[in-house]
Write a protein that holds these residues in place. Structure first.
Motif, PDB file in Angstrom:
ATOM      1  N   HIS A 144       9.638   2.126   6.834  1.00 12.58           N
ATOM      2  CA  HIS A 144      10.002   3.417   6.242  1.00 12.58           C
ATOM      3  C   HIS A 144       8.833   4.152   5.595  1.00 12.58           C
ATOM      4  O   HIS A 144       9.034   5.220   5.004  1.00 12.58           O
ATOM      5  CB  HIS A 144      11.128   3.224   5.216  1.00 12.58           C
ATOM      6  CG  HIS A 144      12.418   2.777   5.830  1.00 12.58           C
ATOM      7  ND1 HIS A 144      13.244   3.628   6.517  1.00 12.58           N
ATOM      8  CD2 HIS A 144      13.014   1.559   5.890  1.00 12.58           C
ATOM      9  CE1 HIS A 144      14.306   2.964   6.955  1.00 12.58           C
ATOM     10  NE2 HIS A 144      14.182   1.705   6.601  1.00 12.58           N
ATOM     11  N   HIS A 145       7.640   3.588   5.683  1.00 11.91           N
ATOM     12  CA  HIS A 145       6.475   4.296   5.115  1.00 11.91           C
ATOM     13  C   HIS A 145       5.210   3.779   5.793  1.00 11.91           C
ATOM     14  O   HIS A 145       4.753   2.668   5.514  1.00 11.91           O
ATOM     15  CB  HIS A 145       6.405   4.080   3.601  1.00 11.91           C
ATOM     16  CG  HIS A 145       5.300   4.869   2.950  1.00 11.91           C
ATOM     17  ND1 HIS A 145       5.525   5.740   1.907  1.00 11.91           N
ATOM     18  CD2 HIS A 145       3.958   4.910   3.183  1.00 11.91           C
ATOM     19  CE1 HIS A 145       4.373   6.293   1.540  1.00 11.91           C
ATOM     20  NE2 HIS A 145       3.402   5.783   2.290  1.00 11.91           N
ATOM     21  N   ILE A 146       4.682   4.588   6.682  1.00 15.93           N
ATOM     22  CA  ILE A 146       3.500   4.171   7.431  1.00 15.93           C
ATOM     23  C   ILE A 146       2.694   5.431   7.748  1.00 15.93           C
ATOM     24  O   ILE A 146       3.209   6.553   7.612  1.00 15.93           O
ATOM     25  CB  ILE A 146       3.940   3.423   8.719  1.00 15.93           C
ATOM     26  CG1 ILE A 146       2.798   2.623   9.349  1.00 15.93           C
ATOM     27  CG2 ILE A 146       4.533   4.383   9.738  1.00 15.93           C
ATOM     28  CD1 ILE A 146       3.275   1.644  10.421  1.00 15.93           C
ATOM     29  N   HIS A 147       1.435   5.273   8.144  1.00 14.78           N
ATOM     30  CA  HIS A 147       0.588   6.414   8.528  1.00 14.78           C
ATOM     31  C   HIS A 147       0.013   6.102   9.913  1.00 14.78           C
ATOM     32  O   HIS A 147      -0.960   5.357  10.038  1.00 14.78           O
ATOM     33  CB  HIS A 147      -0.518   6.617   7.497  1.00 14.78           C
ATOM     34  CG  HIS A 147       0.007   6.808   6.105  1.00 14.78           C
ATOM     35  ND1 HIS A 147       0.456   8.016   5.643  1.00 14.78           N
ATOM     36  CD2 HIS A 147       0.200   5.926   5.088  1.00 14.78           C
ATOM     37  CE1 HIS A 147       0.889   7.882   4.396  1.00 14.78           C
ATOM     38  NE2 HIS A 147       0.742   6.620   4.043  1.00 14.78           N
ATOM     39  N   LEU A 148       0.651   6.661  10.939  1.00 11.18           N
ATOM     40  CA  LEU A 148       0.337   6.242  12.315  1.00 11.18           C
ATOM     41  C   LEU A 148      -1.076   6.618  12.749  1.00 11.18           C
ATOM     42  O   LEU A 148      -1.797   5.808  13.319  1.00 11.18           O
ATOM     43  CB  LEU A 148       1.359   6.855  13.277  1.00 11.18           C
ATOM     44  CG  LEU A 148       2.770   6.293  13.160  1.00 11.18           C
ATOM     45  CD1 LEU A 148       3.759   7.177  13.899  1.00 11.18           C
ATOM     46  CD2 LEU A 148       2.843   4.863  13.683  1.00 11.18           C
ATOM     47  N   LEU A 184       9.943  16.554   2.875  1.00  8.04           N
ATOM     48  CA  LEU A 184       8.708  17.202   2.413  1.00  8.04           C
ATOM     49  C   LEU A 184       7.979  16.191   1.538  1.00  8.04           C
ATOM     50  O   LEU A 184       8.524  15.697   0.549  1.00  8.04           O
ATOM     51  CB  LEU A 184       9.051  18.444   1.586  1.00  8.04           C
ATOM     52  CG  LEU A 184       7.885  19.070   0.814  1.00  8.04           C
ATOM     53  CD1 LEU A 184       6.870  19.689   1.772  1.00  8.04           C
ATOM     54  CD2 LEU A 184       8.381  20.124  -0.175  1.00  8.04           C
ATOM     55  N   LYS A 185       6.753  15.845   1.936  1.00 11.02           N
ATOM     56  CA  LYS A 185       6.010  14.821   1.171  1.00 11.02           C
ATOM     57  C   LYS A 185       5.238  15.501   0.049  1.00 11.02           C
ATOM     58  O   LYS A 185       4.448  16.414   0.294  1.00 11.02           O
ATOM     59  CB  LYS A 185       5.056  14.083   2.104  1.00 11.02           C
ATOM     60  CG  LYS A 185       4.177  13.046   1.426  1.00 11.02           C
ATOM     61  CD  LYS A 185       4.928  11.747   1.162  1.00 11.02           C
ATOM     62  CE  LYS A 185       4.091  10.729   0.394  1.00 11.02           C
ATOM     63  NZ  LYS A 185       3.076  10.071   1.205  1.00 11.02           N
ATOM     64  N   LEU A 186       5.469  15.048  -1.158  1.00  9.73           N
ATOM     65  CA  LEU A 186       4.765  15.609  -2.319  1.00  9.73           C
ATOM     66  C   LEU A 186       3.887  14.519  -2.912  1.00  9.73           C
ATOM     67  O   LEU A 186       4.376  13.463  -3.318  1.00  9.73           O
ATOM     68  CB  LEU A 186       5.770  16.124  -3.352  1.00  9.73           C
ATOM     69  CG  LEU A 186       6.661  17.278  -2.865  1.00  9.73           C
ATOM     70  CD1 LEU A 186       7.757  17.578  -3.875  1.00  9.73           C
ATOM     71  CD2 LEU A 186       5.822  18.516  -2.597  1.00  9.73           C
ATOM     72  N   GLU A 197       8.294   7.420  -3.205  1.00  8.07           N
ATOM     73  CA  GLU A 197       7.456   6.466  -2.458  1.00  8.07           C
ATOM     74  C   GLU A 197       6.712   5.570  -3.455  1.00  8.07           C
ATOM     75  O   GLU A 197       6.128   6.077  -4.410  1.00  8.07           O
ATOM     76  CB  GLU A 197       6.454   7.221  -1.591  1.00  8.07           C
ATOM     77  CG  GLU A 197       7.072   8.270  -0.672  1.00  8.07           C
ATOM     78  CD  GLU A 197       8.122   7.716   0.277  1.00  8.07           C
ATOM     79  OE1 GLU A 197       7.828   6.736   0.987  1.00  8.07           O
ATOM     80  OE2 GLU A 197       9.249   8.264   0.306  1.00  8.07           O
ATOM     81  N   HIS A 198       6.773   4.296  -3.233  1.00  7.16           N
ATOM     82  CA  HIS A 198       6.062   3.251  -3.993  1.00  7.16           C
ATOM     83  C   HIS A 198       6.779   2.860  -5.287  1.00  7.16           C
ATOM     84  O   HIS A 198       7.148   1.721  -5.442  1.00  7.16           O
ATOM     85  CB  HIS A 198       4.601   3.616  -4.295  1.00  7.16           C
ATOM     86  CG  HIS A 198       3.878   4.217  -3.128  1.00  7.16           C
ATOM     87  ND1 HIS A 198       3.731   3.543  -1.944  1.00  7.16           N
ATOM     88  CD2 HIS A 198       3.299   5.443  -2.948  1.00  7.16           C
ATOM     89  CE1 HIS A 198       3.071   4.323  -1.080  1.00  7.16           C
ATOM     90  NE2 HIS A 198       2.807   5.475  -1.665  1.00  7.16           N
ATOM     91  N   ALA A 199       6.935   3.802  -6.241  1.00 12.32           N
ATOM     92  CA  ALA A 199       7.473   3.433  -7.563  1.00 12.32           C
ATOM     93  C   ALA A 199       6.843   2.114  -8.008  1.00 12.32           C
ATOM     94  O   ALA A 199       7.538   1.162  -8.370  1.00 12.32           O
ATOM     95  CB  ALA A 199       9.005   3.338  -7.526  1.00 12.32           C
ATOM     96  N   THR A 245       5.362  -0.553   4.899  1.00 16.59           N
ATOM     97  CA  THR A 245       4.132  -1.326   4.678  1.00 16.59           C
ATOM     98  C   THR A 245       2.991  -0.463   4.150  1.00 16.59           C
ATOM     99  O   THR A 245       2.000  -0.978   3.666  1.00 16.59           O
ATOM    100  CB  THR A 245       3.653  -1.967   5.990  1.00 16.59           C
ATOM    101  OG1 THR A 245       3.352  -0.925   6.931  1.00 16.59           O
ATOM    102  CG2 THR A 245       4.712  -2.898   6.562  1.00 16.59           C
ATOM    103  N   ASP A 246       3.098   0.875   4.293  1.00 19.57           N
ATOM    104  CA  ASP A 246       2.004   1.788   3.946  1.00 19.57           C
ATOM    105  C   ASP A 246       0.748   1.508   4.776  1.00 19.57           C
ATOM    106  O   ASP A 246      -0.361   1.820   4.369  1.00 19.57           O
ATOM    107  CB  ASP A 246       1.666   1.751   2.450  1.00 19.57           C
ATOM    108  CG  ASP A 246       1.003   3.046   1.968  1.00 19.57           C
ATOM    109  OD1 ASP A 246       0.969   4.026   2.745  1.00 19.57           O
ATOM    110  OD2 ASP A 246       0.513   3.077   0.829  1.00 19.57           O
ATOM    111  N   ALA A 247       0.919   0.914   5.957  1.00 25.17           N
ATOM    112  CA  ALA A 247      -0.237   0.682   6.827  1.00 25.17           C
ATOM    113  C   ALA A 247      -0.859   2.036   7.190  1.00 25.17           C
ATOM    114  O   ALA A 247      -0.124   3.008   7.368  1.00 25.17           O
ATOM    115  CB  ALA A 247       0.204  -0.042   8.092  1.00 25.17           C
TER     116      ALA A 247
END
Ligand SMILES: [Zn+2]
Length: 469
Positions: free
Chosen positions: A53-57, A251-253, A309-311, A372-374
């Motif tokens: 649910h959280h990655i940077h391709l 929308l990513k802030l 995201e993260h918290a 994973t925030d990869a």
């Protein structure tokens, strides 16, 4: 496609027929149809395909052709010097691109330090946080920002003499405009790597995603380079995709405690998104960032799919506040394993019990999903699940033992719907999309180790995209 003798939700054996991208039939025994491909599951667990649910391709793809400049590959300045001496510059533009730097390697970097290692070729190294690039003098000169009288982009820093010191903080948009990367990165190896982990869907959480990134990702999806279902977050002007397995996300802030935005400005952005029926996803890694984000979301009134995201630090008072807001937290337990030893040294001891919590969210009734925030984290979601269960650092240090999850709960972090990670985990049932992950063993055995090595086959949209058989 017929999967034979699989275990589903602890029951076995079941035969499962996939047809036109869906789970078509599940029965104790199904006879293969003429020409139907049969995959023996041999009692292995058939799970919903994993969702990161959280990655940077793009960054993950670019990382594959970049030079690692931080732990675990590089741990001190001598190793970094060796790594840079061996580096092959990009044949198209002559740059050397390093990633993953952390100050524990050789302290804070600037152009002068880099010049001592790489005096002639343009070099840029990204800090592990993803927010900072450091360039050597040749790199600054290539971009025309090397002398005291140069006009610098906002975020580029100067030393005491007024010279650009090579540190470019949050200048990614500007760097992209200078075309420091000569071509879009190859997404095929990323699609294959993720398929090998059983990942059938990802949310790209890159803040600057716009029309150009969306078209690259949509094309990669259409051409099968990325077989996974995609949810793309990004800027306010991110268009709605037309590709069938791609959807527009929140929308990513991106807020930072070094320059916290004004509450009114943040509220305006949130309300603008909500007016367009679009959720927001707010990046929060520190206590003060979470204070601001939670207040803004509480004041704005929530969208049911808003996310934090993260918290990374969630003390009890903020947990109570989050529980009052309809918000889903997307966490990265893998950082406990990957960065836990450093957290133990560097995080304020008063904050340590509230670091990357899991159980606390469940108990407070705050929806929790995993990513994973990869490439900033390891892209293997099984490592993240294992970390959510064990809460151990690489050296075996336990961090917040009360926050442990059971393996089933850890799995659930990665099986929720892509566009609504606060909803219940998906299930393998007739009519469900055939995005599936088959293990080589029963869940009762897999839950003990939670290793990617258990994945025997991955199906996206009913197609076998990865298999050990
Ligand atoms: Zn991220």
């Amino acid at each position: 496609m017929l999967i034979r003798e699989a275990e589903i939700e602890g029951q076995a054996p079941f035969d499962v027929r996939l047809h036109e991208g869906r789970v078509h039939q599940i029965a104790r025994s199904l006879a293969p149809e003429a020409g139907e491909r049969v995959l023996p599951a041999r009692g292995g667990a058939l799970l919903p395909g994993l969702h990161d649910h959280h990655i940077h391709l793009m960054a993950l793809a670019a990382r594959r052709t970049s030079l690692p400049c931080g732990p675990p590959e590089v741990r001190n300045s001598a190793a970094l010097a060796r790594q840079l001496a061996r580096a092959q510059p990009d044949p198209l533009n002559g740059w050397i691109r390093g990633v993953g730097y952390h100050d524990s390697v050789a302290g804070p970097l600037d152009r002068w330090k880099l010049d001592a290692w790489v005096p002639k070729r343009p070099l840029r190294i990204q800090h592990r946080s993803g927010a900072l690039w450091i360039l050597n003098s040749a790199g600054l000169a290539a971009l025309g920002i090397h002398t005291a009288d140069c006009e610098l982009p906002p975020g580029a820093q100067r030393d005491a003499r007024g010279l650009p010191d090579g540190r470019l903080l949050r200048c990614d948009d500007w760097l992209r405009a200078q075309q420091t990367d000569p071509r879009p990165p190859d997404l095929r190896p990323v699609g294959q790597q993720l398929a090998g982990f059983g990942v059938t869907g990802v949310t790209d959480a890159t803040p600057h995603n716009g029309a150009e990134e969306l078209s690259l990702l949509s094309r990669a999806s259409h051409e099968g380079l990325l077989p996974q279902r995609l949810c793309v977050m990004g800027r306010s002007d991110l268009p709605c995709p037309s590709a069938p397995r791609v959807e527009r996300g929140a929308l990513k802030l991106w807020i930072s405690e070094y320059e916290l935005p004004d509450l009114q400005d943040l509220l305006r952005e949130i309300e603008g998104a909500h007016d367009a029926d679009r959720p927001v996803a707010i990046h929060c890694v520190t206590r003060s960032e979470l204070v601001l984000a939670a207040s803004a979301l509480e004041t704005a009134g929530g969208h049911p799919r808003d996310r934090i995201e993260h918290a990374a630090i969630t003390p009890p008072d903020l947990m109570e506040q989050l529980a009052r807001i309809p918000v889903t937290v997307v966490t990265q337990p893998n950082f406990l394993w990957e960065r836990g030893d450093r957290y133990a040294r560097e995080v304020d001891p008063a904050d340590l019990p509230w670091l990357y919590r899991c159980r606390g969210f469940e108990e407070a009734g705050v929806s929790l999903a995993g990513g994973t925030d990869a490439p900033f984290g390891n892209p293997d979601p099984w490592r993240a699940m294992q970390a959510a269960v064990e809460r151990c650092s690489e050296s075996g240090l336990c961090l917040g033992g009360e926050e442990r999850l059971r393996p089933e709960e850890a799995l659930a972090l990665f099986t929720r719907p892509l566009a609504d990670p606060g909803a219940a985990p998906r299930r393998v049932q007739p009519g469900a999309p055939a995005d599936l992950c088959l293990l080589d063993r029963s869940w009762a055995r897999a839950r003990d180790t939670l290793e990617a090595g258990c994945v025997a086959a991955t199906f996206c949209d009913g197609k076998l995209v990865w298999s050990t058989r």
